[in-house]
Design an enzyme around this catalytic site. Structure first.
Site, short mmCIF file in Angstrom:
data_model
loop_
_atom_site.label_atom_id
_atom_site.label_comp_id
_atom_site.label_asym_id
_atom_site.label_seq_id
_atom_site.Cartn_x
_atom_site.Cartn_y
_atom_site.Cartn_z
N GLU A 53 96.72 -20.34 -16.38
CA GLU A 53 97.12 -19.65 -15.15
C GLU A 53 97.87 -18.36 -15.49
O GLU A 53 97.75 -17.36 -14.79
CB GLU A 53 97.96 -20.59 -14.26
N SER A 86 92.92 -32.21 -15.16
CA SER A 86 92.59 -33.31 -14.24
C SER A 86 92.83 -34.70 -14.82
O SER A 86 92.08 -35.64 -14.51
CB SER A 86 91.14 -33.17 -13.74
N GLY A 120 92.96 -28.75 -12.34
CA GLY A 120 93.12 -28.87 -10.89
C GLY A 120 91.82 -29.10 -10.12
O GLY A 120 91.81 -29.03 -8.90
N GLU A 168 92.85 -27.17 -22.84
CA GLU A 168 92.74 -27.28 -21.39
C GLU A 168 91.57 -26.43 -20.89
O GLU A 168 91.73 -25.22 -20.64
CB GLU A 168 94.02 -26.77 -20.73
N LYS A 223 104.46 -26.75 -12.67
CA LYS A 223 104.10 -25.41 -12.15
C LYS A 223 105.14 -24.96 -11.12
O LYS A 223 106.32 -25.21 -11.29
CB LYS A 223 102.68 -25.43 -11.58
N HIS A 263 99.39 -20.77 -21.01
CA HIS A 263 98.70 -21.58 -19.99
C HIS A 263 97.65 -20.69 -19.31
O HIS A 263 97.88 -19.51 -19.08
CB HIS A 263 99.70 -22.11 -18.96
N ASN A 321 103.52 -30.75 -16.41
CA ASN A 321 103.68 -29.35 -15.99
C ASN A 321 103.73 -29.30 -14.46
O ASN A 321 102.71 -29.43 -13.80
CB ASN A 321 102.48 -28.53 -16.52
C1 PEP Z 1 97.67 -27.93 -16.11
O1 PEP Z 1 97.96 -27.11 -15.25
O2 PEP Z 1 98.07 -27.77 -17.26
C2 PEP Z 1 96.84 -29.06 -15.73
C3 PEP Z 1 96.32 -29.78 -16.68
O3 PEP Z 1 96.67 -29.30 -14.38
P1 PEP Z 1 95.90 -30.54 -13.71
O4 PEP Z 1 96.34 -31.78 -14.43
O5 PEP Z 1 96.33 -30.52 -12.29
O6 PEP Z 1 94.45 -30.30 -13.88
#
Ligand code: PEP
Length: 245
Positions: free
Chosen positions: A93, A201, A165, A159, A8, A91, A6
């Site tokens: 976000e 992460s 992040g 998630e 983003k 997601h 992803n």
């Molecule tokens: C995500 O945005 O779906 C995600 C898992 O981000 P990160 O790997 O940066 O934590």
């Protein structure tokens, strides 16, 4: 095994061209599926760059209607039209910054599946729920409210919000417990065996441990997927896991 990247709102045309050169030099396996979710404006561009490779592309979101007066939104039909195989829905976000609730997520997923896209439906608890010991209940409610009746050929991504992040990930036991819980609930809802990805992460250092957890069928990677070298190292770890090296 499934590796989803992803991106983003990152990587412009020039960076995507650079990234694709690394993909061209890499030998992909037919045992591990890779799908990249670039910014909407570059889906078509990336899809053409990787047309000769076993890589899918997908959208980071789609609307719950096929067309209409929805300025700034994207129809699942249009994503399908430009070659997307998958779309991420719900997601965290988008749930947080765009106020998408479980009902929106259910409608968007339903519409995407009706447009013949495969959905990666995201769920995840906040740190407050995790600390109160309510994570399992929270995810159960989220799944019950956001999974559409026609959920097929699709995946769930677990998630945890506090992991995205941040560099913090749940313990391996917590991930296993949650994936087992999700597997039971989603089987109850759909009567199907649905693949479950872990996201939050994920990086080159923790990927092998994460992929060794029962019921983890792959990962959804944000930050670490922006560098081709890291993305391909994560992919390679999945290939090794598949062959039990
Ligand atoms: C995500 O945005 O779906 C995600 C898992 O981000 P990160 O790997 O940066 O934590």
């Amino acid at each position: 095994m499934f590796i989803a990247a992803n991106w983003k709102m990152n990587l412009d045309k020039k960076s995507i061209l650079e990234f694709s050169k690394h993909l061209q030099e890499f030998k992909f396996s037919n045992k591990v599926k890779a799908c990249i979710f670039p910014p909407m404006t570059y889906i078509d561009y990336l899809n053409n760059l990787v047309a000769n490779l076993p890589i899918s592309v997908g959208g980071q979101n789609c609307h719950f209607n096929f067309s209409g007066a929805y300025t700034g939104e994207v129809s699942p039909i249009f994503l399908k039209d430009i070659g997307c195989e998958y779309v991420i829905v719900g997601h965290s976000e988008r749930r947080t910054l765009n106020n998408e609730n479980d009902y929106d997520v259910m409608l968007r997923s339903q519409s995407a599946i009706n447009a013949n896209l495969k959905v990666i439906l995201c769920v995840g608890e906040s740190l407050v729920e995790r600390k109160k010991g309510e994570a399992l209940n929270f995810i159960e409610k989220q799944l019950l409210a956001s999974t559409p009746k026609n959920f097929e050929n699709s995946l769930i991504a677990y998630e945890p919000l506090w992991s995205i992040g941040t560099g913090n990930i749940p313990s391996m036991t917590e991930i296993q417990e949650m994936h087992e819980h999700i597997a039971q609930i989603i089987n109850h809802i759909t009567n199907k065996k649905i693949k479950i990805l872990y996201g939050g992460s994920v990086n080159v250092d923790n990927i092998t441990d994460i992929l060794n957890i029962k019921n983890v069928d792959g990962v959804l990677v944000g930050g670490a997927s922006l560098k081709a070298k890291d993305f391909l190292a994560i992919y390679t770890a999945a290939v090794k896991k598949t062959y039990n090296f």
